[in-house]
Design a protein around this motif. Structure first.
Motif, PDB file in Angstrom:
ATOM      1  N   TRP A  78       0.825  -1.201   0.000  1.00  0.00           N
ATOM      2  CA  TRP A  78       0.000   0.000   0.000  1.00  0.00           C
ATOM      3  C   TRP A  78       0.860   1.252   0.000  1.00  0.00           C
ATOM      4  O   TRP A  78       1.967   1.267   0.555  1.00  0.00           O
ATOM      5  N   HIS A  79       0.335   2.315  -0.594  1.00  0.00           N
ATOM      6  CA  HIS A  79       0.935   3.643  -0.492  1.00  0.00           C
ATOM      7  C   HIS A  79       0.748   4.135   0.950  1.00  0.00           C
ATOM      8  O   HIS A  79      -0.129   3.635   1.665  1.00  0.00           O
ATOM      9  N   PRO A  80       1.531   5.136   1.407  1.00  0.00           N
ATOM     10  CA  PRO A  80       1.445   5.604   2.795  1.00  0.00           C
ATOM     11  C   PRO A  80       0.049   6.038   3.257  1.00  0.00           C
ATOM     12  O   PRO A  80      -0.267   5.923   4.435  1.00  0.00           O
ATOM     13  N   LYS A  81      -0.788   6.507   2.354  1.00  0.00           N
ATOM     14  CA  LYS A  81      -2.127   6.946   2.761  1.00  0.00           C
ATOM     15  C   LYS A  81      -3.169   5.839   2.637  1.00  0.00           C
ATOM     16  O   LYS A  81      -4.353   6.083   2.804  1.00  0.00           O
ATOM     17  N   GLY A  82      -2.730   4.610   2.365  1.00  0.00           N
ATOM     18  CA  GLY A  82      -3.627   3.472   2.388  1.00  0.00           C
ATOM     19  C   GLY A  82      -4.119   2.944   1.058  1.00  0.00           C
ATOM     20  O   GLY A  82      -4.770   1.904   1.011  1.00  0.00           O
ATOM     21  N   GLN A  83      -3.812   3.603  -0.055  1.00  0.00           N
ATOM     22  CA  GLN A  83      -4.250   3.106  -1.355  1.00  0.00           C
ATOM     23  C   GLN A  83      -3.372   1.917  -1.761  1.00  0.00           C
ATOM     24  O   GLN A  83      -2.168   1.893  -1.522  1.00  0.00           O
ATOM     25  N   VAL A  84      -3.969   0.939  -2.415  1.00  0.00           N
ATOM     26  CA  VAL A  84      -3.218  -0.230  -2.872  1.00  0.00           C
ATOM     27  C   VAL A  84      -2.171   0.198  -3.889  1.00  0.00           C
ATOM     28  O   VAL A  84      -2.444   0.995  -4.791  1.00  0.00           O
ATOM     29  N   TRP A  85      -0.964  -0.329  -3.736  1.00  0.00           N
ATOM     30  CA  TRP A  85       0.137  -0.044  -4.661  1.00  0.00           C
ATOM     31  C   TRP A  85       0.395  -1.244  -5.576  1.00  0.00           C
ATOM     32  O   TRP A  85       0.437  -1.122  -6.787  1.00  0.00           O
ATOM     33  N   MET A  86       0.567  -2.447  -4.979  1.00  0.00           N
ATOM     34  CA  MET A  86       0.812  -3.656  -5.764  1.00  0.00           C
ATOM     35  C   MET A  86       0.002  -4.813  -5.205  1.00  0.00           C
ATOM     36  O   MET A  86      -0.208  -4.898  -3.996  1.00  0.00           O
ATOM     37  N   GLN A  87      -0.407  -5.716  -6.102  1.00  0.00           N
ATOM     38  CA  GLN A  87      -1.065  -6.943  -5.674  1.00  0.00           C
ATOM     39  C   GLN A  87      -0.626  -8.081  -6.573  1.00  0.00           C
ATOM     40  O   GLN A  87      -0.440  -7.892  -7.780  1.00  0.00           O
ATOM     41  N   GLY A  88      -0.464  -9.237  -5.958  1.00  0.00           N
ATOM     42  CA  GLY A  88      -0.102 -10.429  -6.708  1.00  0.00           C
ATOM     43  C   GLY A  88      -0.307 -11.654  -5.849  1.00  0.00           C
ATOM     44  O   GLY A  88      -0.835 -11.582  -4.740  1.00  0.00           O
ATOM     45  N   GLU A  89       0.146 -12.778  -6.365  1.00  0.00           N
ATOM     46  CA  GLU A  89      -0.087 -14.059  -5.700  1.00  0.00           C
ATOM     47  C   GLU A  89       1.178 -14.903  -5.738  1.00  0.00           C
ATOM     48  O   GLU A  89       1.933 -14.870  -6.713  1.00  0.00           O
ATOM     49  N   TYR A  90       1.388 -15.645  -4.646  1.00  0.00           N
ATOM     50  CA  TYR A  90       2.461 -16.627  -4.565  1.00  0.00           C
ATOM     51  C   TYR A  90       1.848 -18.014  -4.481  1.00  0.00           C
ATOM     52  O   TYR A  90       0.824 -18.210  -3.832  1.00  0.00           O
TER      53      TYR A  90
END
Length: 136
Positions: A78-90
């Motif tokens: 997440w970015h510092p203000k709470g917005q999602v920055w990256m998403q993925g899966e392992y």
């Protein structure tokens, strides 16, 4: 109790749990360790864990799941203000599927695909995901 005091008390009761959720372990997990803005959560059987790193402002910075000592499941940063920055899966300790990245106003800036941990198409999103380098 006046209606105004009741409304203020209710607002505080609702806001406190929301603020604390950023630091809590997911349901079914308990804190294994906590230090320097990093929280390790673990299931009672010890087979699954979740690593959570916090920004200096207390908001979540990154989080990924582990199963039997290897990255498994979702990764989110997440970015510092709470917005999602990256998403993925392992899966099985390596990146799989579509990984996406957004700017701090919610616009998708990149997307890439991984198969068996190998980048195969698009943009190499997830290079900064530290999960493969962590040990629960």
């Amino acid at each position: 109790m006046s209606d105004v005091r009741r409304a203020v008390l209710l607002a505080v009761m609702v806001m406190i749990p929301a603020a604390c959720r950023n630091r809590d372990c997911p349901e079914g997990m308990k804190v294994k360790s906590k230090a320097d803005g990093v929280l390790w959560c673990q299931t009672p059987d010890g087979k699954s864990a979740r690593w959570i790193e916090l920004h200096k402002n207390g908001q979540r910075r990154q989080s990924c799941g582990f199963r039997e000592g290897r990255p498994e499941g979702s990764f989110t940063s997440w970015h510092p203000k709470g917005q999602v920055w990256m998403q993925g899966e392992y899966r099985g300790g390596v990146k799989v599927g579509i990984w996406s990245q957004w700017d701090d106003i919610g616009q998708k800036t990149a997307q890439g695909e991984y198969r068996g941990g190998t980048f195969v198409a698009g943009a190499p999103v997830g290079a900064q995901a530290p999960c493969e380098r962590l040990t629960p």
